[in-house]
Each structure stands twice: as structure tokens, then as C-alpha cells.
Design a protein around this motif. Structure first.
Motif, PDB file in Angstrom:
ATOM      1  N   ARG A  11      16.705   6.835   4.476  1.00 27.99           N
ATOM      2  CA  ARG A  11      15.671   5.815   4.665  1.00 27.99           C
ATOM      3  C   ARG A  11      16.226   4.674   5.523  1.00 27.99           C
ATOM      4  NH1 ARG A  11      15.085   4.829  -1.558  1.00 27.99           N
ATOM      5  NH2 ARG A  11      17.329   4.853  -1.147  1.00 27.99           N
ATOM      6  N   SER A  44       8.314  -8.538  -0.066  1.00 28.81           N
ATOM      7  CA  SER A  44       8.627  -7.288  -0.767  1.00 28.81           C
ATOM      8  C   SER A  44       9.198  -6.279   0.220  1.00 28.81           C
ATOM      9  CB  SER A  44       7.362  -6.732  -1.428  1.00 28.81           C
ATOM     10  OG  SER A  44       7.635  -5.499  -2.058  1.00 28.81           O
ATOM     11  N   PRO A  46      11.016  -2.382   0.803  1.00 29.34           N
ATOM     12  CA  PRO A  46      11.206  -1.053   0.193  1.00 29.34           C
ATOM     13  C   PRO A  46      12.695  -0.726   0.056  1.00 29.34           C
ATOM     14  CG  PRO A  46      10.603  -0.820   2.493  1.00 29.34           C
ATOM     15  CD  PRO A  46      10.500  -2.287   2.181  1.00 29.34           C
ATOM     16  N   ASP A  47      13.016   0.162  -0.882  1.00 28.09           N
ATOM     17  CA  ASP A  47      14.398   0.628  -1.034  1.00 28.09           C
ATOM     18  C   ASP A  47      14.803   1.415   0.208  1.00 28.09           C
ATOM     19  OD1 ASP A  47      14.621  -0.488  -3.528  1.00 28.09           O
ATOM     20  OD2 ASP A  47      13.989   1.324  -4.577  1.00 28.09           O
ATOM     21  N   SER A  48      16.033   1.177   0.668  1.00 27.85           N
ATOM     22  CA  SER A  48      16.496   1.828   1.897  1.00 27.85           C
ATOM     23  C   SER A  48      17.971   2.160   1.794  1.00 27.85           C
ATOM     24  CB  SER A  48      16.249   0.923   3.114  1.00 27.85           C
ATOM     25  OG  SER A  48      14.891   0.550   3.197  1.00 27.85           O
ATOM     26  N   ASP A  49      18.424   3.075   2.658  1.00 28.45           N
ATOM     27  CA  ASP A  49      19.833   3.438   2.723  1.00 28.45           C
ATOM     28  C   ASP A  49      20.574   2.634   3.787  1.00 28.45           C
ATOM     29  OD1 ASP A  49      19.785   5.720   0.816  1.00 28.45           O
ATOM     30  OD2 ASP A  49      18.372   6.521   2.286  1.00 28.45           O
ATOM     31  N   THR A  73      18.962  -7.663   0.316  1.00 28.90           N
ATOM     32  CA  THR A  73      18.788  -6.210   0.224  1.00 28.90           C
ATOM     33  C   THR A  73      20.002  -5.508  -0.361  1.00 28.90           C
ATOM     34  OG1 THR A  73      19.610  -5.957   2.494  1.00 28.90           O
ATOM     35  CG2 THR A  73      17.229  -6.172   2.197  1.00 28.90           C
ATOM     36  N   ILE A  75      22.251  -3.866   1.232  1.00 30.96           N
ATOM     37  CA  ILE A  75      22.604  -2.658   1.976  1.00 30.96           C
ATOM     38  C   ILE A  75      23.353  -3.069   3.245  1.00 30.96           C
ATOM     39  CG2 ILE A  75      20.681  -1.298   1.079  1.00 30.96           C
ATOM     40  CD1 ILE A  75      19.168  -1.856   3.683  1.00 30.96           C
ATOM     41  N   ARG A 127      29.310   0.867  -0.074  1.00 26.24           N
ATOM     42  CA  ARG A 127      28.577   0.487  -1.278  1.00 26.24           C
ATOM     43  C   ARG A 127      29.331   0.930  -2.522  1.00 26.24           C
ATOM     44  NH1 ARG A 127      23.864   1.535   0.429  1.00 26.24           N
ATOM     45  NH2 ARG A 127      23.664   3.688  -0.244  1.00 26.24           N
TER      46      ARG A 127
END
Length: 448
Positions: A11, A44, A46-49, A73, A75, A127
Motif C-alpha cells: 500500500r 483521516s 488510511p493504513d499504508s506500508d 503516520t 511509516i 519498522r
């Protein structure tokens, strides 16, 4: 034979895209990417890589907004930028400091998915390394045998209303323990009020604790609510109780016995419901013998006792705590998270920490501010590797033994409770791992 293995979905969070970014929507989905586009000020996310920011000139006018997004975030980020912006010092410094990689516009569509794939893999590694799966309390108190015993003791005494005396060296986290006792108690929804008895002038401390009425003394222009009254229903933490003047000790004792106070200059008796926690780094028994502390107050305060362990006696907690502080001060200093270099880790483990956790926090804060490279070095922390190690006078056997122990502790810290992963990370079998744990007298953690 055709390979039908499905491509794993990755993502990409694309922030403030431009016309050149449209090509990504055409080429990246076939390489296993899901692209989600948002505006910088979108609340807002979204979840991401992996994140990608298209750097616009207006971003340079408010870099704090971009930094806040990156910190929020959690990330890793890459940046897309026109070549002309790389010539601007403010842009090049910002990119070097805050981003994992950069791509010049227009995109090279034949290579972008490979570059982003590498960046995504590196983001996953960072991470895991920078944010090991450990709870905040484990970070704060550590995960040594002494730290786990302390956590269990706090959990046992938190739900009582009995006074607790927290004892330990300066900087060893006594207020942190008091706050944890409050947070785990039935009073956690009520105020937690901390008073440093050694930091308030003698002539003001009675007013600070008990409050005063208007006109009680020169300068008392209005009624003041004292710290005890402000803590009604909650917890009162009296830090450095050993520094409390003798005459105030008598007033405090009366309050502990009767649960009532009178403001300075007032005549109304007020009933106050608080739980009292106290802390000291001085020898109260010696102070009693010298006539500097009341024995009856000592027994009122020391119903339950919690003792902290100096940081030098639980060295396996040093690195997890340092990483916790690095994350804590990241937003304050306005820099992306940095890992500690091998030399910094060695220096942290070799230092005796006379200032305990407070000194560790301050050195990490300093290192976060001064580090120029991708990692925090020993010099950034104001520490140096010992002269023995620096000059190579340590025997090879001793050096290897110490390195072996440090590698074991680091692997266990990264994989708490999972001995299979610890062994895999070290590249050894589980029987060999258990033999090394016994050799270094490292306690094996329970499987989670």
C-alpha cells in the motif's frame, strides 16, 4: 511453465499528487501496489506500508506541517521532486533528513516499481528495528528480572488506598512509579498532583500544600487552593519528602491522621480524600536518628514500600529504554527517528549511569538533536567507548565473550518471548541458544 504466484499487495500513500503522478496509477497496480491519494491536511489517513510526498514549493513555507504528517503516520517516506527543487538548500536538507529515498520528476516508469519495492522492504526492516513489539510500560521500566519484579509489585499495591513510600537513587524513576500506581488504581480518573518538597521555598510550602485565604499574609490577594485540596478524590505525590521542614511534617502528619486541612489564614475545616504517595532518595532512618525527620510521620508514610533498582544494575534495560526515549523526543525535536550505532550501543552499555533513567533520557535527547548521520553515535550522546576497548588492550577472549552476551540480549529484546525467532536471528540452533543463555546467566523469557 507460467508462474502463477500472486503478487503480495503493498500500500502506497500518495500525498498531494500532481499531473506527473498519474503514471503511477497506470503502472504500479500491476506490480502489486495499491495507491491511495490524499491531501496534506487530510485528518483521516488510511493504513499504508510506504508514503510518498510530491514536494511542492508551498510545502517549503510550512515544513512543520509535513513533519507532523510523517510523525503521525509512523511509516517511512520517499519524496517526488522536480530536479530544480533539489538545488534549493532548504529542500535538499529537508529531503536528506526526513526521507528514505527521493525520485526526480518525471518518473522513470520502467524503474519506479523496483525502487519503491526496495524502499518498502527497507521500511519494513526499519519498522521492526526501530519499533520492536514492546508495550509502553515495558519500555519505561525495562524487561530485566528486576524490572519485571517491580511491575508485578506495582500491580499488587496499586488498588489499595494505603500510603506508599517509593525509595531509590535520584533519577531512577520514582515519579514514574507513582504515576503508574495512580494509573492502575481505582482513582485513575481523578487528579494526580505532584509536589517536589525540595523545590519550594520553606516560607511558601505551607501555602502550596494547604492553600491560603485572601489576606492571610502580604501578597495573598485572593484565595489559593493548595495541592492537597486540588488532589481531592485522587492521588497526592510528595517527592523528596525527606526535604520537608520539621514544622510542616507535623501538619502533614495531622492531615494523614484526620484527613482534614485548614487553609492558611482560614478557620474552616475541610475534609479531603486523597491517597498519599511519597518518594525520597535520602536515608530516612538516618534522618530520624539525626532529628531531621519525624518517626511517627515515617511510619504513616511507609505502610507499603517500593524500591527502584539503579540502572547500572539492570543493563539489559538500557537499550530498550534508550529507544523509548528516542521515540518520545522525536516530535519534540522535530526530527525523524534514528537508530543507535554499534558504537553508541557499546558506550550506553559501558556507562555507569550515576544519574539513572533521567541521565539516560537527557543523553538520548541530546543525541537526537546533535546527530548528523542516519544513526546516533556515541559522541552525539556525550559518551565515549572505554579506553580499554578503544586501545584494544582488552583480551580477545573477554571481548568476544562480551560481544556474545550483548548479541544475545539484543536479539531477545527484538523478539521478546519467542526463542525460535531469537535463534533464527542469531543463526544458531535452539539447543545452542539455551546453552549460551546458561553460559551468560541470562534468564529465558516465557513463550508468548
Amino acid at each position: 511453465m507460467v508462474d502463477t504466484t500472486p503478487v503480495p499487495l503493498r500500500r502506497l500513500l500518495l500525498v498531494d499528487p500532481c499531473d506527473e503522478c498519474a503514471s503511477l496509477n497506470t503502472h504500479l497496480p500491476a506490480a502489486g501496489w495499491k495507491i491511495q491519494s490524499v491531501k496534506l491536511d487530510q485528518s483521516s489517513l488510511p493504513d499504508s506500508d510506504l508514503g510518498m510526498l510530491r514536494l511542492h514549493p508551498e510545502h517549503l513555507d510550512d515544513l512543520n506541517k509535513v513533519k507532523a504528517l510523517i510523525n503521525r503516520t509512523g511509516i517511512q517516506w520517499v519524496v517526488a521532486v522536480p530536479p530544480s527543487m533539489l538545488q534549493l538548500p532548504v529542500a535538499s536538507r529537508f529531503i536528506a533528513e526526513w526521507f528514505l529515498d527521493y525520485h526526480t520528476l518525471p518518473f522513470d516508469t520502467s524503474r519506479i516499481h523496483i525502487a519503491l519495492g526496495r524502499a518498502c522492504g527497507m521500511a519494513h526492516l526499519r519498522r521492526r528495528h526501530l519499533h520492536p513489539a514492546t508495550t509502553r510500560e515495558e519500555f519505561v521500566f525495562g524487561d530485566s528480572e528486576q524490572a519485571r519484579a517491580l511491575q508485578k509489585l506495582i500491580a499488587r499495591v496499586a488498588n489499595t488506598d494505603a500510603p506508599v513510600l517509593v525509595r531509590g537513587e535520584s533519577g531512577s524513576g520514582k515519579e514514574l512509579i507513582a504515576r503508574s500506581l495512580h494509573a492502575q488504581s481505582l482513582r485513575r480518573g481523578a487528579p494526580f498532583v505532584a509536589v517536589n518538597c525540595g523545590a519550594i521555598p520553606d516560607q511558601l510550602i505551607q501555602s502550596e500544600l494547604f492553600g491560603h485565604e485572601k489576606g492571610a499574609f502580604t501578597g495573598a490577594h485572593q484565595r489559593k487552593i493548595g495541592r492537597i485540596e486540588a488532589a481531592d478524590g485522587g492521588t497526592l505525590f510528595l517527592d523528596e519528602i525527606g526535604d520537608l521542614p520539621l514544622e510542616l511534617q507535623a501538619n502533614l502528619l495531622r492531615f494523614l491522621q484526620e484527613k482534614q486541612i485548614e487553609r492558611v489564614g482560614g478557620h474552616q475545616t475541610l475534609t479531603v480524600d486523597v491517597r498519599v504517595l511519597a518518594a525520597t532518595h535520602v536515608d530516612l532512618e538516618a534522618a530520624i536518628a539525626d532529628g531531621r525527620f519525624r518517626e511517627d510521620l515515617y511510619y504513616r508514610l511507609n505502610v507499603l514500600e517500593v524500591r527502584t533498582t539503579p540502572l547500572r544494575q539492570r543493563r539489559e534495560d538500557i537499550i530498550p529504554m534508550a529507544r523509548h526515549f528516542a521515540q518520545l523526543y522525536m516530535a519534540e525535536i522535530g526530527r525523524r527517528p534514528r537508530n543507535f550505532s554499534a558504537g553508541a550501543i557499546q558506550a550506553l552499555l559501558q556507562h555507569d549511569w550515576p544519574g539513572n533513567a533521567r541521565e539516560l533520557a537527557n543523553r538520548v535527547r541530546r543525541g537526537m538533536a546533535l546527530a548528523d548521520g542516519r544513526e546516533i553515535e556515541a559522541a552525539d550522546l556525550g559518551l565515549a567507548v572505554s579506553s580499554t576497548a578503544a586501545t584494544g588492550t582488552e583480551s580477545l577472549e573477554t571481548s568476544l565473550l562480551r560481544a556474545e552476551g550483548e548479541a544475545l540480549r539484543a536479539a531477545i529484546s527484538h523478539n521478546p518471548g519467542n526463542m525460535s525467532k531469537v535463534a533464527a536471528q542469531l543463526g544458531i540452533s535452539r539447543p545452542t541458544l539455551y546453552r549460551l543463555l546458561r553460559k551468560h546467566q541470562i534468564r529465558r523469557r516465557a513463550q508468548k
